[in-house]
Design a protein around this motif. Structure first.
Motif, PDB file in Angstrom:
ATOM      1  N   SER A 285     -33.897 -67.512 -24.642  1.00 22.72           N
ATOM      2  CA  SER A 285     -34.543 -66.221 -24.875  1.00 22.72           C
ATOM      3  C   SER A 285     -35.381 -66.243 -26.146  1.00 22.72           C
ATOM      4  O   SER A 285     -35.035 -66.909 -27.123  1.00 22.72           O
ATOM      5  CB  SER A 285     -33.491 -65.122 -25.037  1.00 22.72           C
ATOM      6  N   ARG A 286     -36.470 -65.498 -26.127  1.00 25.22           N
ATOM      7  CA  ARG A 286     -37.292 -65.272 -27.313  1.00 25.22           C
ATOM      8  C   ARG A 286     -38.174 -64.058 -27.046  1.00 25.22           C
ATOM      9  O   ARG A 286     -38.259 -63.574 -25.919  1.00 25.22           O
ATOM     10  CB  ARG A 286     -38.134 -66.491 -27.658  1.00 25.22           C
ATOM     11  N   LEU A 287     -38.823 -63.560 -28.082  1.00 20.34           N
ATOM     12  CA  LEU A 287     -39.820 -62.511 -27.911  1.00 20.34           C
ATOM     13  C   LEU A 287     -41.169 -63.182 -27.702  1.00 20.34           C
ATOM     14  O   LEU A 287     -41.543 -64.085 -28.450  1.00 20.34           O
ATOM     15  CB  LEU A 287     -39.878 -61.592 -29.135  1.00 20.34           C
ATOM     16  N   SER A 288     -41.898 -62.735 -26.684  1.00 22.66           N
ATOM     17  CA  SER A 288     -43.195 -63.343 -26.398  1.00 22.66           C
ATOM     18  C   SER A 288     -44.326 -62.621 -27.118  1.00 22.66           C
ATOM     19  O   SER A 288     -45.355 -63.218 -27.397  1.00 22.66           O
ATOM     20  CB  SER A 288     -43.472 -63.338 -24.897  1.00 22.66           C
ATOM     21  N   GLU A 289     -44.136 -61.353 -27.383  1.00 25.62           N
ATOM     22  CA  GLU A 289     -45.173 -60.578 -28.061  1.00 25.62           C
ATOM     23  C   GLU A 289     -44.513 -59.413 -28.777  1.00 25.62           C
ATOM     24  O   GLU A 289     -43.588 -58.802 -28.256  1.00 25.62           O
ATOM     25  CB  GLU A 289     -46.201 -60.061 -27.044  1.00 25.62           C
ATOM     26  N   VAL A 290     -45.002 -59.114 -29.964  1.00 24.65           N
ATOM     27  CA  VAL A 290     -44.545 -57.965 -30.737  1.00 24.65           C
ATOM     28  C   VAL A 290     -45.773 -57.110 -31.023  1.00 24.65           C
ATOM     29  O   VAL A 290     -46.795 -57.612 -31.480  1.00 24.65           O
ATOM     30  CB  VAL A 290     -43.875 -58.414 -32.061  1.00 24.65           C
ATOM     31  N   ARG A 291     -45.661 -55.820 -30.725  1.00 27.36           N
ATOM     32  CA  ARG A 291     -46.770 -54.886 -30.936  1.00 27.36           C
ATOM     33  C   ARG A 291     -46.345 -53.847 -31.973  1.00 27.36           C
ATOM     34  O   ARG A 291     -45.269 -53.261 -31.859  1.00 27.36           O
ATOM     35  CB  ARG A 291     -47.143 -54.214 -29.617  1.00 27.36           C
ATOM     36  N   VAL A 292     -47.207 -53.629 -32.964  1.00 31.88           N
ATOM     37  CA  VAL A 292     -46.923 -52.696 -34.050  1.00 31.88           C
ATOM     38  C   VAL A 292     -48.036 -51.653 -34.070  1.00 31.88           C
ATOM     39  O   VAL A 292     -49.215 -52.010 -34.160  1.00 31.88           O
ATOM     40  CB  VAL A 292     -46.873 -53.426 -35.416  1.00 31.88           C
ATOM     41  N   GLY A 293     -47.656 -50.385 -33.993  1.00 29.68           N
ATOM     42  CA  GLY A 293     -48.638 -49.301 -34.008  1.00 29.68           C
ATOM     43  C   GLY A 293     -48.351 -48.312 -35.130  1.00 29.68           C
ATOM     44  O   GLY A 293     -47.221 -47.853 -35.280  1.00 29.68           O
ATOM     45  N   PHE A 294     -49.365 -48.009 -35.907  1.00 23.50           N
ATOM     46  CA  PHE A 294     -49.253 -47.051 -37.013  1.00 23.50           C
ATOM     47  C   PHE A 294     -49.768 -45.690 -36.576  1.00 23.50           C
ATOM     48  O   PHE A 294     -50.787 -45.597 -35.891  1.00 23.50           O
ATOM     49  CB  PHE A 294     -50.087 -47.528 -38.207  1.00 23.50           C
ATOM     50  N   ASP A 295     -49.082 -44.630 -36.980  1.00 24.18           N
ATOM     51  CA  ASP A 295     -49.500 -43.256 -36.738  1.00 24.18           C
ATOM     52  C   ASP A 295     -49.309 -42.506 -38.052  1.00 24.18           C
ATOM     53  O   ASP A 295     -48.197 -42.077 -38.375  1.00 24.18           O
ATOM     54  CB  ASP A 295     -48.677 -42.628 -35.618  1.00 24.18           C
ATOM     55  N   LEU A 296     -50.394 -42.408 -38.816  1.00 26.52           N
ATOM     56  CA  LEU A 296     -50.326 -41.814 -40.146  1.00 26.52           C
ATOM     57  C   LEU A 296     -51.233 -40.596 -40.199  1.00 26.52           C
ATOM     58  O   LEU A 296     -52.255 -40.549 -39.528  1.00 26.52           O
ATOM     59  CB  LEU A 296     -50.812 -42.819 -41.209  1.00 26.52           C
ATOM     60  N   SER A 297     -50.859 -39.632 -41.009  1.00 21.31           N
ATOM     61  CA  SER A 297     -51.770 -38.517 -41.276  1.00 21.31           C
ATOM     62  C   SER A 297     -51.732 -38.208 -42.769  1.00 21.31           C
ATOM     63  O   SER A 297     -50.694 -38.338 -43.421  1.00 21.31           O
ATOM     64  CB  SER A 297     -51.422 -37.286 -40.447  1.00 21.31           C
ATOM     65  N   PHE A 298     -52.890 -37.847 -43.263  1.00 23.35           N
ATOM     66  CA  PHE A 298     -53.059 -37.531 -44.676  1.00 23.35           C
ATOM     67  C   PHE A 298     -53.685 -36.151 -44.797  1.00 23.35           C
ATOM     68  O   PHE A 298     -54.335 -35.664 -43.870  1.00 23.35           O
ATOM     69  CB  PHE A 298     -53.975 -38.579 -45.344  1.00 23.35           C
ATOM     70  N   PRO A 299     -53.504 -35.513 -45.939  1.00 26.17           N
ATOM     71  CA  PRO A 299     -54.095 -34.183 -46.111  1.00 26.17           C
ATOM     72  C   PRO A 299     -55.616 -34.232 -46.015  1.00 26.17           C
ATOM     73  O   PRO A 299     -56.237 -35.264 -46.284  1.00 26.17           O
ATOM     74  CB  PRO A 299     -53.648 -33.766 -47.521  1.00 26.17           C
ATOM     75  N   ASP A 300     -56.192 -33.110 -45.609  1.00 21.92           N
ATOM     76  CA  ASP A 300     -57.650 -33.003 -45.512  1.00 21.92           C
ATOM     77  C   ASP A 300     -58.218 -32.673 -46.895  1.00 21.92           C
ATOM     78  O   ASP A 300     -58.658 -31.559 -47.158  1.00 21.92           O
ATOM     79  CB  ASP A 300     -58.030 -31.941 -44.475  1.00 21.92           C
ATOM     80  N   THR A 301     -58.148 -33.656 -47.757  1.00 18.80           N
ATOM     81  CA  THR A 301     -58.650 -33.553 -49.129  1.00 18.80           C
ATOM     82  C   THR A 301     -59.459 -34.814 -49.407  1.00 18.80           C
ATOM     83  O   THR A 301     -59.377 -35.792 -48.657  1.00 18.80           O
ATOM     84  CB  THR A 301     -57.487 -33.490 -50.142  1.00 18.80           C
ATOM     85  N   PRO A 302     -60.239 -34.837 -50.466  1.00 18.44           N
ATOM     86  CA  PRO A 302     -60.970 -36.071 -50.792  1.00 18.44           C
ATOM     87  C   PRO A 302     -60.032 -37.270 -50.962  1.00 18.44           C
ATOM     88  O   PRO A 302     -60.328 -38.370 -50.489  1.00 18.44           O
ATOM     89  CB  PRO A 302     -61.691 -35.734 -52.109  1.00 18.44           C
TER      90      PRO A 302
END
Length: 142
Positions: A85-102
């Protein structure tokens, strides 16, 4: 040519059947294993990949603005290959939000590049998973 810049170590202790505690030299620990309510070793590997890149992105973006949300999803495909057994693929997804400021807009603009740099250079964990790494076992049982 590679050069050792830091060594990592931890000790693993069996707490019960298929339940373990990993402890580092600073005394921080995590329990994991098999069974209800526990992260498996493979899930810890996935958490390490996601966590390593998350730290890379978080350290730089939070200097500009504190995120309103910071979530990372990681998943991997377990395959059997020649009976192993092994992992064939690893997928990493980012979901970030920041304030609506400069400052928030500045942090948001950095994210794609920071993810790329983490993947290509800075994240020791994902780079270790992607590159051949020798794993040496020994038996000091008595």
């Amino acid at each position: 040519m590679s050069e050792v810049t830091k060594q990592y170590a931890l000790d693993l202790t069996r707490l019960d059947t298929a339940v373990y505690r990993a402890t580092n030299s600073a005394g921080a620990s995590i329990e994991f294993g098999s069974g209800e309510g526990r992260l498996s070793p493979v899930e810890l590997l996935l958490a390490a990949v996601a966590g390593c890149s998350a730290v890379d992105v978080d350290v730089v973006t939070s200097r500009r603005a504190e995120p309103e949300s910071f979530d990372v999803h990681v998943e991997g495909d377990r395959v059997k290959e020649d009976g192993a057994s092994r992992l064939s693929e690893v997928r990493v997804g980012f979901d970030l939000s920041f304030p609506d400021t400069p400052e928030g807009n500045q942090a948001r603009k950095l994210v794609d590049n920071l993810i790329r740099i983490s993947h290509e250079k800075d994240c020791t964990v994902s780079r270790t998973v992607e590159n051949p790494t020798r794993v040496l076992f020994s038996n000091d049982s008595k």
